[in-house]
Design a protein around this motif. Structure first.
Motif, short mmCIF file in Angstrom:
data_model
loop_
_atom_site.label_atom_id
_atom_site.label_comp_id
_atom_site.label_asym_id
_atom_site.label_seq_id
_atom_site.Cartn_x
_atom_site.Cartn_y
_atom_site.Cartn_z
N CYS A 170 -84.50 -3.43 23.37
CA CYS A 170 -85.80 -3.88 22.89
C CYS A 170 -86.25 -5.18 23.56
N ARG A 327 -92.86 -3.86 25.24
CA ARG A 327 -91.87 -3.01 25.91
C ARG A 327 -92.43 -2.27 27.11
N GLY A 364 -90.31 -6.76 18.65
CA GLY A 364 -90.47 -5.44 18.08
C GLY A 364 -89.95 -5.28 16.67
N GLN A 365 -88.63 -5.36 16.50
CA GLN A 365 -88.04 -5.06 15.20
C GLN A 365 -88.32 -6.18 14.21
N ARG A 617 -94.38 4.80 21.09
CA ARG A 617 -94.55 4.90 19.64
C ARG A 617 -95.91 5.40 19.20
N LEU A 623 -89.47 3.43 14.86
CA LEU A 623 -88.21 3.54 15.59
C LEU A 623 -87.63 4.96 15.51
#
Ligand SMILES: Nc1nc2c(c(=O)[nH]1)N[C@H]1C(S)=C(S)[C@@H](COP(=O)(O)OP(=O)(O)OC[C@H]3O[C@@H](n4cnc5c(=O)[nH]c(N)nc54)[C@H](O)[C@@H]3O)O[C@H]1N2
Ligand SMILES: Nc1nc2c(c(=O)[nH]1)N[C@H]1C(S)=C(S)[C@@H](COP(=O)(O)OP(=O)(O)OC[C@H]3O[C@@H](n4cnc5c(=O)[nH]c(N)nc54)[C@H](O)[C@@H]3O)O[C@H]1N2
Ligand code: SF4
Ligand SMILES: [Mo]
Length: 746
Positions: A170, A327, A364-365, A617, A623
């Motif tokens: 990521c 990303r 991201g996360q 995505r 995810l």
């Protein structure tokens, strides 16, 4: 003819009885609740504030949290539906042990049995093959406290060097580039700088779908007259509003950014004072792009030369500007170089350390930022310290109360761990918060590796596709079942508050790790009796590192609705904007330009595999989908992967939307419905990756890694696309306004 299911009954028929169905009396929808808890969304790195409504130890609904400054009550579709996952019937409530004779392949066991088995297998494998033959994989949907604990647990309880985390898939390309160029790894600004920018440059980020709340910051800049540049092979929702759209060929970003630097230099759209006072290495970077003329850049990227010049003009002549990347430029075998080439553009025009100026990755996360600082990367100790640096090791050893020699050295990265398992070098694995079978490239290879493990234990709250390969599955906690902190994409550390307790016999993740440490006889290093105690030790361990949390307290974090690190002393206000006054985080205070020469992706198209594949995505799924594929209303929004292709490609294949196509790469093949869209390059197809098994985009992707960050090249593979048997009706909710107008129905 199969139809994409649209009713509850059809969804259940197609996807099994595992979707959230309304209970007999209908959803409570939060009308009846005992308490409301201020906390944050469990999904992406925006970490929106949300108020969870709780009734009888169950999250039954939510309220917007208008006061939280980042999102001011706004939420995306995932945030709105997140409350539906907790009471899902698939929720793991008991430890499981593999038992081929049991229904579903697992039987329920007691915690005592499960933990003793885990401990015994760790000891057996390490005695037989050495400590490093037992590896650990972690994730950054977990809090800072848990990330810190995992780092310490792997080094001092498992005593293995081989710990890595899913941020390796990521944020690591941005992280490595930020450290090289700027000396520190964090977004350069809080998001409140975005509305102050005169130009916003979005590179490889589908902001509207993946960082939805950031859209409103960009809108505010637009309201002030800011120009928007977007570089993406797809005309994303945000790109449809851009002043300059750079629809480049996948894998050519460093050529694009290099050409822009060339044009900035050729027109002297540079900030010489800034370059001279605050940077090193400009001449070398400039020399590298001497031949990167707009004509050359156009040939490599497929973007018209005059558009590249226009982007350079907007960026170079605007007084303020923010470049945001994600990303799309980072998931490459040259991910680090791509980010460095963006940083070069910021440094060349002096766009750092001032209001409305910066170059930032969009994390991201959920805890993608905090989780990449607390020491669960294979080369890292807390505070974003370097595990190979003797001074850093000595400091952390003193905090941990161990001898420096007890801290193992640098381990290998996530994909390399899977390769070592495949090669028979790593024999045992413990994972938490990671679903590699869906998320790593080349699914077949990952599955083969998992089956070679002598022992595998997995901590999750759902039986993920990877957990189905485990020998022991330990039921951990959902985000709302524990407290702690996370650090959002902005670099803002915020407080996650527990709304409920883990149900049934599920346990808090950190308690599980402590139990294993105790079983291994290493309890002396793990005397924590609460998450708060872990935080208190973590902030000391971070002190003096670049990611310094020492001055934070949980109370202050709540009162101030977040604190931006570095916050090195008590009472320190935190640092929303980094590099003010042009002071960078290298010891000499100067930023580094890096010469970036364009090189092609690891795999390029040829006669056999003539089409570029890129993956990513959609807004409604998250995810590997373990969570969002269990939330009915989100499934309904985009029920299965579709292969997006341009009308010209569709015509040449004789395909219309809904026709099944077969996509083949050197790794594997999959069949899925086509979706014909005008919002993609005619030479490229896009497949979202949120599904497992035969629906997994990663059956096709390439394991090639960036040599520095070790991120896989998810964004570029070469494939062949052919029409296959069958057609499904797609109730397409994602038609663009332009397409609608062309069809005459909008
Ligand atoms: N809805 C939703 N939101 C999420 C997530 C999710 O799963 N679902 N995940 C979160 C996480 S962990 C992450 S990492 C972020 C990811 O957020 P993003 O990086 O924004 O999302 P992606 O879809 O991976 O890719 C972004 C864009 O890169 C483009 N792209 C593909 N190849 C290239 C290329 O070679 N060059 C350029 N310039 N662009 C390219 C794609 O067309 C896509 O529009 O989102 C976070 N938010
Ligand atoms: N083809 C392709 N592949 C990709 C990408 C792409 O763009 N294209 N993107 C990559 C990126 S950017 C990312 S971030 C990765 C993500 O890949 P993964 O990290 O593998 O995906 P997740 O779905 O986050 O898996 C996390 C697992 O942890 C569990 N979990 C979540 N929260 C917690 C918690 O608090 N405690 C515990 N114990 N478990 C928890 C979830 O149930 C889930 O099973 O995928 C990567 N893979
Ligand atoms: S933008 Fe991210 S954090 Fe905010 S509600 Fe959506 S998924 Fe949650
Ligand atoms: Mo990610």
């Amino acid at each position: 003819m199969a139809r994409i299911p649209v009713t509850d009954e059809q969804l259940i028929e197609r996807y099994g009885p595992h979707l959230n169905q309304a209970p007999p009396g209908g959803w409570n929808a939060g009308l009846d609740f005992d308490k409301v808890v201020n906390t944050h969304c469990c999904f992406c790195g925006q970490q929106c504030g949300i108020r969870l409504k709780v009734k009888d130890n169950e999250v039954v609904g939510f309220e917007p949290w208008y006061d939280f400054p980042f999102n001011e009550g706004k939420l995306c579709p995932k945030g709105v539906k997140r409350y539906l996952q907790g009471s899902h019937p698939d929720r793991l409530l008991e430890p499981l042990e593999r038992d081929p004779s049991a229904p579903g392949g697992f039987r329920t066991v007691t915690w005592d049995h499960a933990l003793s088995r885990v401990v015994a297998e760790i000891q057996r494998i390490q005695a037989a093959y050495g400590n490093d033959a037992f590896a650990m994989l972690s994730g950054v949907s977990i809090t800072n406290e848990k990330s810190y604990l995992v780092g310490k647990f792997a080094r001092l309880a498992l005593q293995t060097a081989n710990l890595d985390y899913n941020g390796r898939l990521c944020m690591v390309s941005a992280g490595a580039a930020n450290k090289k160029a700027l000396g520190m790894d964090r977004a350069s600004n809080s998001w409140s700088d975005i509305p102050l920018a005169d130009v916003v440059f979005v590179a490889g980020a589908n902001v509207a779908e993946c960082a939805p709340i950031t859209t409103s910051y960009i809108w505010r800049a637009r309201d002030r007259g800011a120009k928007l540049i977007v570089a993406d092979p797809r005309v994303t929702p945000l790109a449809r509003t851009a002043d300059v759209f750079l629809g480049l060929r996948p894998g050519t970003d460093s050529a694009l950014m290099g050409t822009i630097l060339h044009v900035l230099i050729a027109n002297d759209w540079l900030d010489h004072d800034f370059i001279n006072a605050h940077t090193l290495g400009f001449e070398e970077a400039a020399a590298e792009v001497r031949d990167y003329t707009p004509e050359w850049g156009s040939k490599v990227t497929g973007v018209p030369a005059d558009r590249i010049v226009e982007a350079a003009r907007l960026w170079g002549t605007s007084a303020t500007g923010m470049l945001l990347h994600a990303r799309g430029i980072e998931h490459h075998t040259k991910g680090v170089e791509n980010v460095l080439s963006c940083i070069n553009l910021g440094l060349a025009t002096g766009k750092y350390g001032k209001p409305g100026c910066g170059v930032s990755t969009i994390t991201g996360q959920g805890n993608g930022q905090g989780g990449r600082e607390q020491g669960h990367k294979c080369d890292q100790l807390p505070g974003n310290r370097d595990i190979t640096n003797p001074e850093h090791r000595a400091y952390v050893a003193q905090v941990w109360g161990c001898d420096e020699s007890e801290i193992p050295g640098k381990g290998i990265t996530a994909e390399e761990i899977v390769e070592a398992i495949h090669a028979g070098e790593i024999k045992g694995l413990l994972s938490i918060c990671f679903n590699p079978l869906v998320s790593l490239p080349d699914t077949k290879f990952t599955a083969e590796a998992l089956d070679k493990l002598e022992f595998y234990a997995n901590i999750d709250f759902f039986l993920s596709e990877t957990a189905q390969h485990a020998d022991i599955v330990l039921p951990g906690s959902l985000q709302e079942e524990d407290e702690g902190t996370t650090t959002s994409a902005e670099g803002r550390t915020i407080k996650i508050n527990a709304a409920i307790d883990p149900p049934g016999n599920a346990r808090r993740d950190w308690e599980i790790l402590l139990d294993i440490a105790r079983g291994l006889g290493r309890e002396k290093y793990f005397g924590f009796s609460s998450t708060r105690e872990i935080f208190e030790e973590m902030k000391v361990a971070s002190h003096g590192g670049t990611a310094d949390y020492f001055g934070m307290t949980w109370d202050r974090i709540e009162d101030e609705m977040g604190i931006f690190w570095p916050c090195p002393e008590e009472g320190h206000p935190g640092t929303p904007r980094l590099y003010e006054g042009g002071v960078f985080a290298h010891p000499d205070g100067k930023a580094r330009f890096h010469p970036v020469a364009y090189r092609p992706p690891a795999e390029v198209v040829d006669d056999e595999y003539p089409v570029w594949l890129t993956t990513g995505r959609v807004i409604s799924q998250y995810l590997s989908g373990t969570q969002t594929r269990r939330i009915g209303p989100l499934v309904e929004q985009y029920p299965e992967p579709l292969c997006e292709m341009h009308p010209r490609m569709a015509e040449s294949l004789g395909v219309v939307t809904g026709d099944i196509v077969r996509v083949t790469s050197r790794r594997g093949e999959m069949t899925l419905p086509a979706r014909v869209v005008e919002s993609i390059r005619p030479d490229t197809v896009f497949i979202p990756y949120h599904w497992p098994g035969r629906q997994a985009a990663n059956q096709l992707t390439n394991r090639a890694l960036d040599p520095v960050s070790k991120i896989p090249e998810y964004k570029v593979s070469a494939v062949r696309v052919v029409k296959a048997e069958g057609h499904v009706e797609i109730r397409d909710k994602r038609v663009t306004a332009l397409e609608e107008r062309r069809r005459g129905d909008g």
